[in-house]
Design a protein around this motif. Structure first.
Motif, PDB file in Angstrom:
ATOM      1  N   GLY A  46      72.750  81.390  -7.449  1.00  0.00           N
ATOM      2  CA  GLY A  46      72.085  82.645  -7.171  1.00  0.00           C
ATOM      3  C   GLY A  46      70.836  82.445  -6.330  1.00  0.00           C
ATOM      4  O   GLY A  46      70.735  81.472  -5.568  1.00  0.00           O
ATOM      5  N   GLN A  47      69.886  83.329  -6.453  1.00  0.00           N
ATOM      6  CA  GLN A  47      68.677  83.273  -5.644  1.00  0.00           C
ATOM      7  C   GLN A  47      67.548  82.595  -6.407  1.00  0.00           C
ATOM      8  O   GLN A  47      67.322  81.399  -6.253  1.00  0.00           O
ATOM      9  N   ALA A  48      66.844  83.341  -7.234  1.00  0.00           N
ATOM     10  CA  ALA A  48      65.769  82.808  -8.060  1.00  0.00           C
ATOM     11  C   ALA A  48      65.583  83.766  -9.226  1.00  0.00           C
ATOM     12  O   ALA A  48      65.906  84.947  -9.121  1.00  0.00           O
ATOM     13  N   PRO A  49      65.079  83.280 -10.356  1.00  0.00           N
ATOM     14  CA  PRO A  49      64.884  84.177 -11.491  1.00  0.00           C
ATOM     15  C   PRO A  49      63.857  85.264 -11.198  1.00  0.00           C
ATOM     16  O   PRO A  49      62.894  85.035 -10.469  1.00  0.00           O
ATOM     17  N   GLY A  50      64.099  86.442 -11.764  1.00  0.00           N
ATOM     18  CA  GLY A  50      63.112  87.500 -11.710  1.00  0.00           C
ATOM     19  C   GLY A  50      62.100  87.305 -12.824  1.00  0.00           C
ATOM     20  O   GLY A  50      62.161  86.321 -13.573  1.00  0.00           O
ATOM     21  N   GLN A  51      61.183  88.236 -12.964  1.00  0.00           N
ATOM     22  CA  GLN A  51      60.128  88.099 -13.971  1.00  0.00           C
ATOM     23  C   GLN A  51      60.681  88.052 -15.393  1.00  0.00           C
ATOM     24  O   GLN A  51      60.212  87.273 -16.223  1.00  0.00           O
ATOM     25  N   LYS A  52      61.689  88.885 -15.676  1.00  0.00           N
ATOM     26  CA  LYS A  52      62.256  88.912 -17.033  1.00  0.00           C
ATOM     27  C   LYS A  52      62.892  87.577 -17.377  1.00  0.00           C
ATOM     28  O   LYS A  52      62.695  87.040 -18.477  1.00  0.00           O
ATOM     29  N   GLN A  54      62.268  84.703 -15.942  1.00  0.00           N
ATOM     30  CA  GLN A  54      61.217  83.686 -15.988  1.00  0.00           C
ATOM     31  C   GLN A  54      60.592  83.615 -17.386  1.00  0.00           C
ATOM     32  O   GLN A  54      60.277  82.541 -17.890  1.00  0.00           O
ATOM     33  N   LYS A  55      60.436  84.778 -18.021  1.00  0.00           N
ATOM     34  CA  LYS A  55      59.833  84.812 -19.360  1.00  0.00           C
ATOM     35  C   LYS A  55      60.805  84.345 -20.430  1.00  0.00           C
ATOM     36  O   LYS A  55      60.426  83.621 -21.345  1.00  0.00           O
ATOM     37  N   SER A  56      62.061  84.780 -20.339  1.00  0.00           N
ATOM     38  CA  SER A  56      63.035  84.439 -21.381  1.00  0.00           C
ATOM     39  C   SER A  56      63.582  83.015 -21.226  1.00  0.00           C
ATOM     40  O   SER A  56      63.972  82.386 -22.207  1.00  0.00           O
ATOM     41  N   GLY A  57      63.614  82.530 -19.981  1.00  0.00           N
ATOM     42  CA  GLY A  57      64.196  81.212 -19.732  1.00  0.00           C
ATOM     43  C   GLY A  57      65.714  81.218 -19.758  1.00  0.00           C
ATOM     44  O   GLY A  57      66.338  80.153 -19.711  1.00  0.00           O
ATOM     45  N   ILE A  58      66.316  82.409 -19.810  1.00  0.00           N
ATOM     46  CA  ILE A  58      67.777  82.537 -19.879  1.00  0.00           C
ATOM     47  C   ILE A  58      68.295  83.039 -18.531  1.00  0.00           C
ATOM     48  O   ILE A  58      67.921  84.132 -18.101  1.00  0.00           O
ATOM     49  N   PRO A  59      69.138  82.268 -17.840  1.00  0.00           N
ATOM     50  CA  PRO A  59      69.620  82.699 -16.526  1.00  0.00           C
ATOM     51  C   PRO A  59      70.365  84.033 -16.589  1.00  0.00           C
ATOM     52  O   PRO A  59      71.105  84.297 -17.540  1.00  0.00           O
ATOM     53  N   TRP A  60      70.140  84.881 -15.602  1.00  0.00           N
ATOM     54  CA  TRP A  60      70.858  86.151 -15.470  1.00  0.00           C
ATOM     55  C   TRP A  60      70.690  87.037 -16.701  1.00  0.00           C
ATOM     56  O   TRP A  60      71.585  87.789 -17.079  1.00  0.00           O
ATOM     57  N   ASP A  61      69.534  86.958 -17.338  1.00  0.00           N
ATOM     58  CA  ASP A  61      69.245  87.747 -18.531  1.00  0.00           C
ATOM     59  C   ASP A  61      68.641  89.088 -18.131  1.00  0.00           C
ATOM     60  O   ASP A  61      67.512  89.422 -18.486  1.00  0.00           O
ATOM     61  N   ASP A  62      69.414  89.862 -17.355  1.00  0.00           N
ATOM     62  CA  ASP A  62      68.915  91.135 -16.837  1.00  0.00           C
ATOM     63  C   ASP A  62      70.100  92.011 -16.440  1.00  0.00           C
ATOM     64  O   ASP A  62      71.259  91.655 -16.693  1.00  0.00           O
ATOM     65  N   GLN A  63      69.815  93.141 -15.815  1.00  0.00           N
ATOM     66  CA  GLN A  63      70.896  94.055 -15.427  1.00  0.00           C
ATOM     67  C   GLN A  63      71.824  93.412 -14.402  1.00  0.00           C
ATOM     68  O   GLN A  63      73.032  93.657 -14.413  1.00  0.00           O
ATOM     69  N   SER A  64      71.266  92.608 -13.509  1.00  0.00           N
ATOM     70  CA  SER A  64      72.113  91.917 -12.529  1.00  0.00           C
ATOM     71  C   SER A  64      73.115  91.011 -13.235  1.00  0.00           C
ATOM     72  O   SER A  64      74.276  90.912 -12.832  1.00  0.00           O
ATOM     73  N   GLY A  65      72.662  90.360 -14.296  1.00  0.00           N
ATOM     74  CA  GLY A  65      73.554  89.491 -15.053  1.00  0.00           C
ATOM     75  C   GLY A  65      74.678  90.256 -15.732  1.00  0.00           C
ATOM     76  O   GLY A  65      75.825  89.795 -15.771  1.00  0.00           O
ATOM     77  N   LYS A  66      74.361  91.432 -16.249  1.00  0.00           N
ATOM     78  CA  LYS A  66      75.405  92.261 -16.876  1.00  0.00           C
ATOM     79  C   LYS A  66      76.477  92.644 -15.858  1.00  0.00           C
ATOM     80  O   LYS A  66      77.679  92.602 -16.141  1.00  0.00           O
ATOM     81  N   GLU A  67      76.021  93.028 -14.667  1.00  0.00           N
ATOM     82  CA  GLU A  67      76.972  93.409 -13.626  1.00  0.00           C
ATOM     83  C   GLU A  67      77.780  92.201 -13.165  1.00  0.00           C
ATOM     84  O   GLU A  67      78.998  92.299 -12.944  1.00  0.00           O
ATOM     85  N   CYS A  93      62.327  78.707 -10.185  1.00  0.00           N
ATOM     86  CA  CYS A  93      61.252  79.481 -10.804  1.00  0.00           C
ATOM     87  C   CYS A  93      61.063  80.825 -10.094  1.00  0.00           C
ATOM     88  O   CYS A  93      61.410  80.968  -8.918  1.00  0.00           O
ATOM     89  N   TYR A  94      60.498  81.769 -10.816  1.00  0.00           N
ATOM     90  CA  TYR A  94      60.178  83.077 -10.231  1.00  0.00           C
ATOM     91  C   TYR A  94      59.181  82.887  -9.087  1.00  0.00           C
ATOM     92  O   TYR A  94      58.094  82.344  -9.285  1.00  0.00           O
ATOM     93  N   PRO A  95      59.527  83.350  -7.862  1.00  0.00           N
ATOM     94  CA  PRO A  95      58.677  83.080  -6.698  1.00  0.00           C
ATOM     95  C   PRO A  95      57.528  84.063  -6.499  1.00  0.00           C
ATOM     96  O   PRO A  95      56.644  83.827  -5.676  1.00  0.00           O
ATOM     97  N   GLY A  96      57.556  85.179  -7.228  1.00  0.00           N
ATOM     98  CA  GLY A  96      56.509  86.186  -7.058  1.00  0.00           C
ATOM     99  C   GLY A  96      57.009  87.409  -6.324  1.00  0.00           C
ATOM    100  O   GLY A  96      58.129  87.443  -5.804  1.00  0.00           O
ATOM    101  N   LYS A  97      56.178  88.415  -6.272  1.00  0.00           N
ATOM    102  CA  LYS A  97      56.516  89.682  -5.638  1.00  0.00           C
ATOM    103  C   LYS A  97      56.115  89.692  -4.169  1.00  0.00           C
ATOM    104  O   LYS A  97      55.071  89.168  -3.783  1.00  0.00           O
ATOM    105  N   GLY A  98      56.976  90.326  -3.358  1.00  0.00           N
ATOM    106  CA  GLY A  98      56.673  90.560  -1.962  1.00  0.00           C
ATOM    107  C   GLY A  98      56.506  92.041  -1.723  1.00  0.00           C
ATOM    108  O   GLY A  98      56.448  92.837  -2.670  1.00  0.00           O
ATOM    109  N   LYS A  99      56.466  92.451  -0.485  1.00  0.00           N
ATOM    110  CA  LYS A  99      56.284  93.867  -0.148  1.00  0.00           C
ATOM    111  C   LYS A  99      57.501  94.708  -0.502  1.00  0.00           C
ATOM    112  O   LYS A  99      57.377  95.890  -0.809  1.00  0.00           O
ATOM    113  N   SER A 100      58.673  94.118  -0.439  1.00  0.00           N
ATOM    114  CA  SER A 100      59.902  94.884  -0.706  1.00  0.00           C
ATOM    115  C   SER A 100      60.768  94.205  -1.758  1.00  0.00           C
ATOM    116  O   SER A 100      61.979  94.059  -1.598  1.00  0.00           O
ATOM    117  N   GLY A 101      60.150  93.756  -2.837  1.00  0.00           N
ATOM    118  CA  GLY A 101      60.895  93.082  -3.892  1.00  0.00           C
ATOM    119  C   GLY A 101      60.397  91.661  -4.099  1.00  0.00           C
ATOM    120  O   GLY A 101      59.317  91.289  -3.623  1.00  0.00           O
TER     121      GLY A 101
END
Length: 204
Positions: A46-52, A54-67, A93-101
């Protein structure tokens, strides 16, 4: 440390999870997120973990993972079985926020760790390349000029690679414009995954 100095992938995973190579460029303390085993059968890059995540330490532990799990036709237990799936981001690791995501994955991770990881997983039967960063890195000049065309021509990259669009909820408009993905690509993806999972169970 060179690949030959790793006795097994477990030591490699310890080193990856404790990596602080690009600490100075990250918005938070490093928390590399990865799932893998020596006998993993399907790799998901994939790309890189999002903030959620990054906190949980579980890959794809978000809506993208469900899909993504829906696309694959697998449940949570199967998805988080490292003997089935290696979950390997381009940036750990979570790379941080940019202007469009979120910002792009840190460019240091893949050259530093990916080759060693995949050399330690000789049983990988299929590698899913999710998003433009994974496709650019692994397909190189073989990818087309647009992500949509690369995904449309997914059969051109089989059996080694299966390029996919990112399963983010932000891509709903893309899916409305490209119904062929759900109609054609997802069923073939599910069939490929099911066959590989079935092969592993047959071996046991």
């Amino acid at each position: 440390m060179t690949l030959t100095e790793y006795a097994n992938i477990d030591k490699l995973l310890i080193d990856i999870r404790s990596c602080t190579y690009c600490k100075a460029q990250l918005p938070h303390a490093p928390n590399p997120v990865i799932q893998a085993a020596a006998d993993s059968k399907i790799a998901i890059i994939g790309q890189a973990p999002g903030q959620k995540v990054q906190k949980s330490g579980i890959p794809w532990d978000d809506q993208s993972g469900k899909e993504l799990r829906r696309w694959l036709g697998v449940d949570t237990v199967q998805f988080y079985d490292p003997h089935l799936f290696a979950l390997v981001p381009m940036g750990f690791c979570y790379p941080g926020k940019g202007k469009s995501g979120d910002l792009p994955p840190r460019p240091e991770c893949a050259p530093l760790w990916h080759r060693k990881l995949f050399d330690g997983m000789p049983g990988i039967k299929l590698t899913l390349l999710i998003g433009k960063y994974a496709q650019a890195y692994y397909l190189g000049k073989a990818k087309t000029r647009s992500l949509t065309d690369t995904v449309l021509r997914f059969e051109h990259y089989l059996p080694a690679f299966f390029p996919l669009v990112h399963p983010s909820p932000r891509n709903k408009i893309w899916h409305k414009r490209n119904p062929w993905f759900s109609d054609t690509v997802v069923p073939l993806l599910q069939r490929s995954v099911s066959e590989i999972i079935g092969m592993r169970h047959a071996d046991h």
